[in-house]
Design a protein around this motif. Structure first.
Motif, mmCIF file in Angstrom:
data_model
loop_
_atom_site.group_PDB
_atom_site.id
_atom_site.type_symbol
_atom_site.label_atom_id
_atom_site.label_comp_id
_atom_site.label_asym_id
_atom_site.label_seq_id
_atom_site.Cartn_x
_atom_site.Cartn_y
_atom_site.Cartn_z
ATOM 1 N N ARG A 81 0.815 -0.712 -0.004
ATOM 2 C CA ARG A 81 -0.496 -0.031 0.533
ATOM 3 C C ARG A 81 0.945 1.322 -0.339
ATOM 4 O O ARG A 81 1.371 1.742 1.103
ATOM 5 C CB ARG A 81 -0.309 -0.071 1.398
ATOM 6 N N PRO A 82 1.310 1.531 -1.355
ATOM 7 C CA PRO A 82 2.117 2.818 -1.534
ATOM 8 C C PRO A 82 1.902 4.111 -0.483
ATOM 9 O O PRO A 82 0.237 4.890 -0.860
ATOM 10 C CB PRO A 82 2.272 3.611 -2.551
ATOM 11 N N GLN A 83 2.115 4.409 0.878
ATOM 12 C CA GLN A 83 2.057 5.600 1.465
ATOM 13 C C GLN A 83 1.819 7.005 0.115
ATOM 14 O O GLN A 83 2.360 7.417 -0.833
ATOM 15 C CB GLN A 83 2.646 5.863 1.928
ATOM 16 N N GLY A 84 0.459 7.526 0.948
ATOM 17 C CA GLY A 84 0.371 8.785 -0.027
ATOM 18 C C GLY A 84 -1.190 8.498 -0.978
ATOM 19 O O GLY A 84 -0.933 9.310 -1.995
ATOM 20 N N THR A 85 -1.095 6.711 -1.305
ATOM 21 C CA THR A 85 -1.687 6.862 -1.840
ATOM 22 C C THR A 85 -3.229 6.426 -1.674
ATOM 23 O O THR A 85 -2.938 5.804 -1.352
ATOM 24 C CB THR A 85 -1.250 5.932 -3.917
ATOM 25 N N ARG A 122 11.992 0.797 -1.785
ATOM 26 C CA ARG A 122 11.602 1.540 -1.777
ATOM 27 C C ARG A 122 12.588 2.787 -1.918
ATOM 28 O O ARG A 122 13.460 3.757 -1.656
ATOM 29 C CB ARG A 122 10.861 2.679 -0.896
ATOM 30 N N THR A 129 12.881 6.827 -3.789
ATOM 31 C CA THR A 129 11.809 8.391 -4.511
ATOM 32 C C THR A 129 13.398 8.976 -5.329
ATOM 33 O O THR A 129 14.317 9.623 -4.519
ATOM 34 C CB THR A 129 11.248 9.121 -3.264
ATOM 35 N N HIS A 172 7.895 8.294 -6.946
ATOM 36 C CA HIS A 172 7.938 6.888 -5.957
ATOM 37 C C HIS A 172 7.671 5.725 -6.528
ATOM 38 O O HIS A 172 7.198 4.717 -7.221
ATOM 39 C CB HIS A 172 6.881 7.183 -5.121
ATOM 40 N N HIS A 216 8.094 0.885 -6.047
ATOM 41 C CA HIS A 216 8.582 0.294 -5.134
ATOM 42 C C HIS A 216 8.959 -0.904 -5.787
ATOM 43 O O HIS A 216 8.117 -1.240 -6.948
ATOM 44 C CB HIS A 216 7.204 -0.446 -4.297
ATOM 45 N N GLU A 231 2.782 12.101 -8.393
ATOM 46 C CA GLU A 231 1.561 13.558 -7.783
ATOM 47 C C GLU A 231 2.039 15.026 -9.248
ATOM 48 O O GLU A 231 3.032 15.028 -8.847
ATOM 49 C CB GLU A 231 0.893 13.872 -5.989
ATOM 50 N N GLN A 242 -3.251 11.942 -9.745
ATOM 51 C CA GLN A 242 -1.642 10.861 -9.211
ATOM 52 C C GLN A 242 -1.786 10.251 -10.469
ATOM 53 O O GLN A 242 -2.899 9.444 -11.054
ATOM 54 C CB GLN A 242 -2.035 9.814 -8.155
#
Length: 187
Positions: free
Chosen positions: A40-44, A56, A58, A71, A73, A88, A161
């Motif tokens: 679960r990619p953070q921020g999505t 991970r 960035t 980002h 993964h 984003e 996104q």
């Protein structure tokens, strides 16, 4: 007449060998090549399955003429590379152009002409509920060491996104790619 009375009972060596063999089989059974886990990619809102523990990263990459924070993964297992990436854009009107640019950049990484992205043979039916703009791209090109590489990728968006989910390898087993792409969810 039993085996023991006939002098055919397994010796200590055979018993020890059998126990070692069973232990080795159990060890290999506990370490599958594809050990699927939730991502679960953070921020999505994205939910994905990865077949190995992803790293991970960035980075700022050029997208749509500006530096965009990407980002990623990714992990490698079974001779395949798996990636889930997102960015984003801050503006939903830029999504369609960004998805096109991203897919052309993926083809360039395989030393293929960007026009391949427009070829009907390069597309596969990819749909993702919750992602009104989604496309699938598949191609065979050349990797950094000159080896043949196949790619199957999905590009999609929600709001501002943009996402890419991709698998790369010398061959792409359908059971693995099906598991990877069908697990993508935008709840």
């Amino acid at each position: 007449m039993s085996l023991i009375s006939a002098g055919r009972a397994p010796g200590r060596r055979q018993l020890t060998a059998a126990i070692v063999l069973i232990a080795l089989l159990a060890l290999f059974a506990c370490s599958p090549t594809f050990n699927w886990r939730e991502l679960r990619p953070q921020g999505t809102p994205l939910l994905a399955l990865m077949p190995c523990k992803p790293e991970r990263v960035t980075r700022t990459v050029p997208l749509m003429g500006t530096g965009t924070e990407m980002h990623l993964h990714s992990c490698d297992t079974g001779g395949l590379s798996f990636a889930v990436a997102w960015a984003e854009l801050g503006d939903a009107t830029r999504v369609e152009a960004a998805l096109g640019e991203w897919s052309r950049a993926s083809l360039a990484s395989l030393r293929l002409a960007p026009e391949v992205a427009d070829s009907p043979e390069a597309h596969w039916a990819f749909r993702l509920p919750g992602a009104p703009k989604a496309r699938g791209l598949m191609a065979q090109g050349t990797g950094p060491q000159g080896q043949a590489v196949q790619m199957r990728a999905a590009y999609f968006a929600r709001g501002s996104q943009v996402f890419q989910a991709a698998v790369y390898g010398s061959s792409l087993p359908s059971e693995v790619t099906t598991t990877f792409f069908e697990a993508l969810k935008l709840p």
